[in-house]
Write an enzyme that holds these catalytic residues in place. Structure first.
Site, PDB file in Angstrom:
ATOM      1  N   GLU A 113      35.696  29.943  34.262  1.00 17.21           N
ATOM      2  CA  GLU A 113      34.167  30.234  34.736  1.00 17.21           C
ATOM      3  C   GLU A 113      33.503  31.291  33.874  1.00 17.21           C
ATOM      4  O   GLU A 113      34.145  32.446  33.712  1.00 17.21           O
ATOM      5  CB  GLU A 113      34.164  30.571  36.060  1.00 17.21           C
ATOM      6  CG  GLU A 113      34.508  29.453  37.310  1.00 17.21           C
ATOM      7  CD  GLU A 113      34.715  29.884  38.692  1.00 17.21           C
ATOM      8  OE1 GLU A 113      34.249  28.848  39.537  1.00 17.21           O
ATOM      9  OE2 GLU A 113      35.014  30.867  38.902  1.00 17.21           O
ATOM     10  N   SER A 125      38.387  38.548  40.031  1.00 22.67           N
ATOM     11  CA  SER A 125      37.862  37.333  41.005  1.00 22.67           C
ATOM     12  C   SER A 125      37.097  37.817  42.063  1.00 22.67           C
ATOM     13  O   SER A 125      36.213  37.175  42.590  1.00 22.67           O
ATOM     14  CB  SER A 125      38.933  36.743  41.842  1.00 22.67           C
ATOM     15  OG  SER A 125      39.967  36.241  40.789  1.00 22.67           O
ATOM     16  N   HIS A 183      36.200  34.154  33.900  1.00 22.30           N
ATOM     17  CA  HIS A 183      37.224  33.935  34.914  1.00 22.30           C
ATOM     18  C   HIS A 183      38.189  32.754  34.827  1.00 22.30           C
ATOM     19  O   HIS A 183      37.822  31.744  34.927  1.00 22.30           O
ATOM     20  CB  HIS A 183      36.416  33.756  36.433  1.00 22.30           C
ATOM     21  CG  HIS A 183      37.273  33.809  37.680  1.00 22.30           C
ATOM     22  ND1 HIS A 183      37.237  32.850  38.640  1.00 22.30           N
ATOM     23  CD2 HIS A 183      38.286  34.543  38.009  1.00 22.30           C
ATOM     24  CE1 HIS A 183      38.146  33.071  39.616  1.00 22.30           C
ATOM     25  NE2 HIS A 183      38.677  34.248  39.155  1.00 22.30           N
TER      26      HIS A 183
HETATM   27  N1  LIG Z   1      46.572  36.467  40.166  1.00 23.56           N
HETATM   28  C1  LIG Z   1      45.380  35.608  40.390  1.00 23.56           C
HETATM   29  O1  LIG Z   1      45.753  34.542  40.854  1.00 23.56           O
HETATM   30  C2  LIG Z   1      44.042  35.861  39.805  1.00 23.56           C
HETATM   31  C3  LIG Z   1      43.538  34.761  39.481  1.00 23.56           C
HETATM   32  C4  LIG Z   1      42.180  34.816  38.623  1.00 23.56           C
HETATM   33  C5  LIG Z   1      41.571  36.171  38.418  1.00 23.56           C
HETATM   34  N2  LIG Z   1      42.626  37.166  38.740  1.00 23.56           N
HETATM   35  C6  LIG Z   1      42.045  38.615  38.341  1.00 23.56           C
HETATM   36  O2  LIG Z   1      42.747  39.206  37.166  1.00 23.56           O
HETATM   37  C7  LIG Z   1      43.066  40.688  37.466  1.00 23.56           C
HETATM   38  C8  LIG Z   1      44.438  40.806  37.299  1.00 23.56           C
HETATM   39  O3  LIG Z   1      45.146  40.214  38.167  1.00 23.56           O
HETATM   40  P1  LIG Z   1      46.816  39.898  38.475  1.00 23.56           P
HETATM   41  O4  LIG Z   1      47.164  39.107  39.192  1.00 23.56           O
HETATM   42  O5  LIG Z   1      46.961  39.803  36.761  1.00 23.56           O
HETATM   43  O6  LIG Z   1      47.149  41.447  38.520  1.00 23.56           O
HETATM   44  P2  LIG Z   1      48.697  42.114  38.259  1.00 23.56           P
HETATM   45  O7  LIG Z   1      49.004  43.227  39.396  1.00 23.56           O
HETATM   46  O8  LIG Z   1      49.740  41.076  38.109  1.00 23.56           O
HETATM   47  O9  LIG Z   1      48.528  42.840  37.027  1.00 23.56           O
HETATM   48  C9  LIG Z   1      47.448  43.853  36.831  1.00 23.56           C
HETATM   49  C10 LIG Z   1      48.126  44.748  35.481  1.00 23.56           C
HETATM   50  O10 LIG Z   1      47.097  45.781  35.125  1.00 23.56           O
HETATM   51  C11 LIG Z   1      48.003  47.009  34.686  1.00 23.56           C
HETATM   52  N3  LIG Z   1      46.834  48.127  35.008  1.00 23.56           N
HETATM   53  C12 LIG Z   1      46.427  48.777  35.904  1.00 23.56           C
HETATM   54  N4  LIG Z   1      45.677  49.657  35.617  1.00 23.56           N
HETATM   55  C13 LIG Z   1      45.341  49.386  34.133  1.00 23.56           C
HETATM   56  C14 LIG Z   1      44.621  50.180  33.275  1.00 23.56           C
HETATM   57  N5  LIG Z   1      43.790  51.126  33.389  1.00 23.56           N
HETATM   58  N6  LIG Z   1      44.832  49.877  31.898  1.00 23.56           N
HETATM   59  C15 LIG Z   1      45.765  48.819  31.477  1.00 23.56           C
HETATM   60  N7  LIG Z   1      46.437  48.258  32.396  1.00 23.56           N
HETATM   61  C16 LIG Z   1      46.030  48.592  33.587  1.00 23.56           C
HETATM   62  C17 LIG Z   1      48.990  47.072  35.841  1.00 23.56           C
HETATM   63  O11 LIG Z   1      49.847  47.825  35.151  1.00 23.56           O
HETATM   64  C18 LIG Z   1      49.328  45.544  35.673  1.00 23.56           C
HETATM   65  O12 LIG Z   1      50.437  45.088  34.914  1.00 23.56           O
HETATM   66  C19 LIG Z   1      42.492  40.869  38.679  1.00 23.56           C
HETATM   67  O13 LIG Z   1      40.887  41.281  38.511  1.00 23.56           O
HETATM   68  C20 LIG Z   1      42.309  39.778  39.357  1.00 23.56           C
HETATM   69  O14 LIG Z   1      41.066  39.552  40.415  1.00 23.56           O
HETATM   70  C21 LIG Z   1      43.688  37.059  39.329  1.00 23.56           C
END
Ligand SMILES: NC(=O)c1ccc[n+]([C@@H]2O[C@H](COP(=O)([O-])OP(=O)(O)OC[C@H]3O[C@@H](n4cnc5c(N)ncnc54)[C@H](O)[C@@H]3O)[C@@H](O)[C@H]2O)c1
Length: 300
Positions: free
Chosen positions: A160, A127, A148
């Site tokens: 997106e 994001s 996205h």
């Molecule tokens: N949560 C939201 O509402 C949302 C919405 C849209 C986009 N995003 C984007 O999605 C992405 C993930 O967000 P999330 O909320 O799912 O995060 P999260 O913290 O729930 O999950 C992230 C995961 O990544 C894993 N991880 C960390 N480093 C790693 C690596 N090197 N290799 C493999 N796995 C690894 C962690 O173990 C964890 O399980 C972010 O970039 C965020 O900006 C989040």
């Protein structure tokens, strides 16, 4: 019964990061008929994702929203791995959904860049980072794009598709076709911009709501009421901040300020006071509104 659309082409998709977003993106792709590898460095995160996805799908089957056979077939197409580059050499598309840390993401894309084919689309679900912050971490930046998804990815239709300065027309077109094949709505950004479209608009509305409140123009309740009854929003900006967690918006603002150094990007006084007092919204039982019991299922 099933609301999934058959894909035009069955792809090999690697989703890296099995958290809130990656786990659901992976299942969306598997439900659409693709062969999916879901990878996370944390085995517990994979177990949790598997359990939550299966629980969620059982509920949908029980409610008659999905056919049991479709769900079973999707789980057969979904493999879990603790190696983030599992199957990367065969992948047509990689979607990165790991923690929101630029260094971690760039390191991952550098690794993937050594393993993936030159025509594999490398996509990030981030994001916060525009494509040009990530695209040069791997060779062939023309194959990089942001896809996205919105939370929860199993439900939200919009995706997106953010083109960076180097993203090729072919990669943009294949990305749009992939998103359409998921039964989702691609929204293409021809040029990259921080926050993309939906969150920029959401943030602008939120900032204006806070300004009106801080200027003493109207109460939190009245501003939310106007948004719901005049603009047709399902919930007002203050109700939404309480739901998502006031600390989330606070941290996003601080991160943005760290990049721009523009005082206009700092969190507002009201939000800062609430965060410092530990009133983070529904999850703590108090934010802009007060709740009878904290709801630990809300917030990111
Ligand atoms: N949560 C939201 O509402 C949302 C919405 C849209 C986009 N995003 C984007 O999605 C992405 C993930 O967000 P999330 O909320 O799912 O995060 P999260 O913290 O729930 O999950 C992230 C995961 O990544 C894993 N991880 C960390 N480093 C790693 C690596 N090197 N290799 C493999 N796995 C690894 C962690 O173990 C964890 O399980 C972010 O970039 C965020 O900006 C989040």
């Amino acid at each position: 019964m099933s609301d999934t659309t058959p894909p035009t082409e069955r792809l090999k998709v690697l989703v890296v990061g099995a958290g809130a977003m990656g786990s659901q993106i992976a299942l969306v792709a598997a439900l659409a008929g693709h062969d999916v590898a879901l990878a996370d460095v944390d085995a517990d995160a994979l177990d949790r994702a598997d359990r939550q996805l299966r629980e969620r799908m059982s509920q949908q089957v029980a409610k008659g929203r999905r056919a049991a056979a479709d769900v079973a077939a999707a789980f057969d197409r979904l493999a879990l791995h603790t190696d983030p580059a599992a199957g990367a050499e065969d992948a047509d598309l990689v979607i990165e959904a790991v923690v929101e840390d630029l260094d971690v993401k760039r390191e991952l894309f550098a690794t993937l860049g050594q393993v993936c084919r030159a025509d594999t689309i490398l996509a990030s679900n981030t994001s916060s980072f525009v494509p040009s912050r990530l695209a040069d971490a791997a060779p062939h930046p023309e194959r990089f794009v942001n896809l996205h998804f919105f939370n929860p990815a199993l439900v939200m239709r919009c995706v997106e598709v953010v083109r960076g300065p180097d993203t090729s027309d072919d990669v943009a077109a294949r990305s749009v076709a992939f998103v359409e094949g998921l039964g989702k709505q691609p929204v293409v950004l021809e040029k990259e911009i921080n926050g993309f479209i939906a969150n920029r608009i959401l943030n602008a509305v939120r900032d204006e709501a806070i300004r009106l409140h801080e200027a003493g123009i109207a109460s939190v309740e009245s501003i939310d009421l106007a948004c719901r009854t005049a603009l047709g929003y399902p919930m007002g900006p203050f109700e939404l901040m309480d739901l998502t967690g006031i600390d989330i918006g606070y941290r996003t603002k601080l991160a943005r300020h760290a990049e721009t150094n523009d005082p206009a990007d700092l969190p507002s006084r009201t939000v800062t006071d609430l965060v410092e007092a530990g009133h983070l919204g529904r999850k703590t039982g108090r934010g802009f509104y007060t709740y009878d019991t904290p709801d630990q299922t809300t917030g990111a």
